[in-house]
Scaffold this active site. Structure first.
Site, PDB file in Angstrom:
ATOM      1  N   CYS A  46       0.821  -1.212   0.000  1.00  0.00           N
ATOM      2  CA  CYS A  46       0.000   0.000   0.000  1.00  0.00           C
ATOM      3  C   CYS A  46       0.856   1.262   0.000  1.00  0.00           C
ATOM      4  O   CYS A  46       0.498   2.273  -0.557  1.00  0.00           O
ATOM      5  CB  CYS A  46      -0.897   0.003   1.232  1.00  0.00           C
ATOM      6  SG  CYS A  46      -2.617  -0.341   0.851  1.00  0.00           S
ATOM      7  N   HIS A  94      19.096   0.837   2.460  1.00  0.00           N
ATOM      8  CA  HIS A  94      17.668   1.091   2.334  1.00  0.00           C
ATOM      9  C   HIS A  94      16.881  -0.207   2.509  1.00  0.00           C
ATOM     10  O   HIS A  94      15.899  -0.254   3.257  1.00  0.00           O
ATOM     11  CB  HIS A  94      17.355   1.720   0.985  1.00  0.00           C
ATOM     12  CG  HIS A  94      15.910   2.030   0.789  1.00  0.00           C
ATOM     13  ND1 HIS A  94      15.304   3.114   1.352  1.00  0.00           N
ATOM     14  CD2 HIS A  94      14.929   1.353   0.140  1.00  0.00           C
ATOM     15  CE1 HIS A  94      14.014   3.119   1.042  1.00  0.00           C
ATOM     16  NE2 HIS A  94      13.755   2.044   0.306  1.00  0.00           N
TER      17      HIS A  94
END
Lengths: 426, 267
Positions: A46, A94
């Site tokens: 999402c 990351h």
């Protein structure tokens, strides 16, 4: 290399355009066709869409991947405003942060790790991952695990939504089977709803003035959309209301809820108002078994936990940095030259050991004889090494090259030392 | 001997209460475990003491002030321990143990002298009636502790100022369930105790009911608890209101306990 968009760089309207939920096979087929995209995995949730790939062609591949992500919905330069691109060490960092849920909207939420695992499983099923990504992702999982076990990042109230959940737990005890309603939209409200879902809430109902948005949002939570007019009657069936509409006036008054409480047989109702200006009548708090919290009240709860959270986050970041360094070390070793050097060193060491053992038994040899034995030993080892090294130096496609290196290093157990360092990695 | 047993029991309860209070501040799990062990030890000691009293007095020790209060705290201790076996309420022990110790202080201050038994009390129904009633009130006392905890927690949640109790007390739902649980054990016992009392009264005084103050008060108590449960089941009362009435109910039942009876002194 890692290319992606997330909740920080792109607003929900942009992220919506990137949702690839219809056929999970499509992105894999398309990415596979991109030249230079040797290993990759594709994560779509999402809040983020990311492609992690290993390429020997660099920029060219990056450009193609970006075109694929935005699928012509906007120009290359326009897309540049929303995407981030990390290379090498930054990409690893990351990925580790994503896996450890340090990059999440709700820091410490556990769902992202499962999503990452699913993404990895799918891409390895489609044989899209290779030596580097296999190791990198497994490492990301173990980093996440370390962060989870060694810090309390997942447990203390770290944001508004955490505060909301904490309070809900003090009111309801167990959240299982409870229902929540989301009125309006907005990052913080969605976040809180998501977080409640993570805590095992049964369903999220979404009410919005534009029904279409309610439908879209409800899909995100696997919930039920609701017309805005149904909001008040529906209160009889939900336990938590998160309100964040853009309405200029109050949408819910004390008089509206009073009869509802009778219908609810006084089961507690937890109202969370994160709208500015307010959505909910502050007198609602006077009703028995109704608990109304505004944004400032929630902030109060957060402050109690904030300093602790910061401490945990720092520790978590430290773990990530540490693991990134370790991984870079391994990655560095995955080149031809360092491998050859390591192999030679290993051979020399074996020679040295064996010679000193042999010479210890034959003390009557002249220095000259000793020299020739040493020479012989190193000649034998060099001859033995000759063909393997030639094989290693041979030209191959980059992906084959890496696989070759991995096998080679395993064959001669060149990673044995570093393996002990991060023993739990595989 | 009896005196020594009582002192030992008292000491164990006191220690357990102190350790429970330490736990309430520190929230250290080992401390809680120790407190629970002490309470269990106290409960066992107390049981031995009651058995000893039975033989010392030659009848069920439920006729003097000392014995009644002592039995009351015994029932509470075991009631609480039996709860632990079923489910756990955070920091409930800290509250319950204080009440138990307070009762034992009352018991310690009243005379433990064994007195001649009045003929009406020699009826077999009397100890049955008394022990059921006292056990009932022990559960109502635990409901009272839960109600106090509920009101403390609710006040912090409503006022949105999170102080000392917020993290230490369990969720409102857990406390409300506890209240329900205690009342649904306590109230049937209370009813049963009233019925046995009526039959006993019929047997020894010849009439079921004689509007003696003690009887009147017990009727009030019974009606109050009946009303609480009725409201919960029909109108769906819960939470603060129930907690509030539970506290009133307990206070009334204490008054009933101490209100003099026409028939006896000190009962």
């Amino acid at each position: 290399m890692l290319l992606g968009v997330n909740h920080k760089t792109a607003p929900v309207e942009i992220r919506e355009r990137l949702a690839f939920s219809n056929d999970p096979g499509v992105p894999y087929r398309e990415l596979k066709a991109i030249p230079g995209c040797e290993e990759f995995t594709f994560l779509s949730t999402c809040n983020r869409v990311e492609v992690l790939f290993v390429s020997s062609k660099g920029d060219e591949t990056e450009r193609k991947v970006r075109d694929f992500l935005f699928a012509g919905s906007m120009s290359y330069d326009e897309a540049g405003k929303y995407v981030y691109l990390y290379k090498g060490e930054e990409a690893i960092q990351h990925l580790f942060r994503v896996g450890a849920s340090l990059d999440s909207m709700v820091v410490g939420e556990p769902q992202i790790l499962g999503q990452l695992k699913d993404a990895y499983r799918t891409s390895s099923d489609q044989s899209c991952t290779g030596v580097i990504l296999n190791r990198l992702l497994h490492k990301a999982f173990s980093v996440a695990k370390r962060v989870r076990t060694e810090t309390a990042i997942g447990s203390s109230a770290v944001s508004i939504s955490y505060a909301a959940v904490e309070l809900a737990k003090k009111i309801f005890g167990n959240l299982k089977g409870k229902r929540a309603m989301l009125a309006g939209a907005g990052e913080m409200a969605e976040l809180a709803a998501q977080h409640l879902l993570n805590q095992g809430i049964a369903e999220v109902v979404v009410a919005n003035r534009t029904f279409e948005r309610a439908v879209n949002l409800a899909r995100c939570f696997n919930g039920k959309p609701l017309a805005f007019e149904e909001l008040v009657p529906e209160l009889a069936h939900v336990d938590i209301l998160i309100s964040s509409t853009g309405a200029p006036d109050l949408i819910l008054h004390k008089e509206d809820v009073k009869p509802i409480m009778k219908k609810r047989r006084n089961r507690p109702l937890f109202l969370i108002d994160i709208a500015v200006p307010r959505d909910l009548d502050s007198k609602l708090n006077d009703l028995d078994n109704v608990y109304l919290y505004g944004i400032d009240d929630l902030n109060n709860v957060i402050d109690i936990n904030k300093s602790e959270r910061d401490k945990e986050a720092v520790r978590a970041e430290r773990i990530v940095t540490e693991e990134v360094l370790k991984f870079m070390l391994w990655l560095g070793s995955m080149e031809v030259t360092p491998t050859i050097v390591a192999l030679r060193e290993q051979a020399q060491e074996i020679c040295r050991d064996e010679i000193s053992r042999t010479l210890a038994n034959c003390k009557d040899l002249s220095p000259k004889d000793q020299k020739s034995i040493e020479k012989m030993a190193s000649a034998i080892s060099n001859k033995l090494m000759h063909h393997p090294i030639l094989f290693l130096k041979g030209e191959d496609a980059p992906e084959d090259q890496r696989r070759k290196l991995a096998i080679f290093r395993k064959m001669f157990s060149l990673d044995s030392v570093s393996r002990q360092d991060n023993g739990e990695s595989d | 001997m009896g005196d020594l047993l009582f002192k030992g029991t008292f000491l164990l309860y006191l220690l357990s209460t102190i350790i429970y209070s330490v736990f309430f501040f520190s929230q250290n799990k080992t401390v809680r475990k120790t407190a629970r062990m002490f309470l269990l030890g106290a409960g066992i000691f107390h049981t031995i003491y009651l058995i000893f009293r039975y033989f010392e007095a030659g009848h069920t020790p439920l006729t003097s002030n000392h014995d009644i209060v002592s039995f009351f705290s015994w029932a509470m201790a075991w009631g609480f321990l039996s709860f632990r076996w079923r489910y756990q309420i955070k920091n409930f022990g800290s509250f319950v143990s204080i009440l138990i110790t307070l009762q034992l202080i009352v018991a310690a201050m009243s005379s433990s002298e064994v007195r001649e038994l009045q003929p009406e009390l020699q009826n077999i129904l009397f100890p049955i009636h008394a022990s059921i009633i006292i056990t009932a009130i022990a559960f109502l006392a635990m409901a009272f502790c839960g109600a106090i905890m509920y009101l403390l927690q609710e006040r912090e949640l409503k006022s949105k100022r999170f102080g000392f109790f917020f993290s230490r007390l369990p969720s409102l739902d857990a406390l409300d369930t506890l209240n329900h649980h205690c009342l649904s054990i306590g109230f049937p016992l209370l009813t049963l105790g009233m019925i046995t009392g009526l039959i006993w009264s019929k047997q020894v005084f010849g009439s079921f009911w004689s509007w003696d103050p003690k009887e009147t008060y017990s009727l009030i108590t019974w009606l109050l608890y009946a009303a609480i449960l009725h409201q919960r089941f029909t109108v769906g009362w819960r939470g603060r209101r129930i907690a509030f009435f539970t506290i009133i109910g307990f206070v009334v039942s204490l008054i009933t306990f101490w209100v003099p009876s026409y028939h006896f002194t000190g009962l």
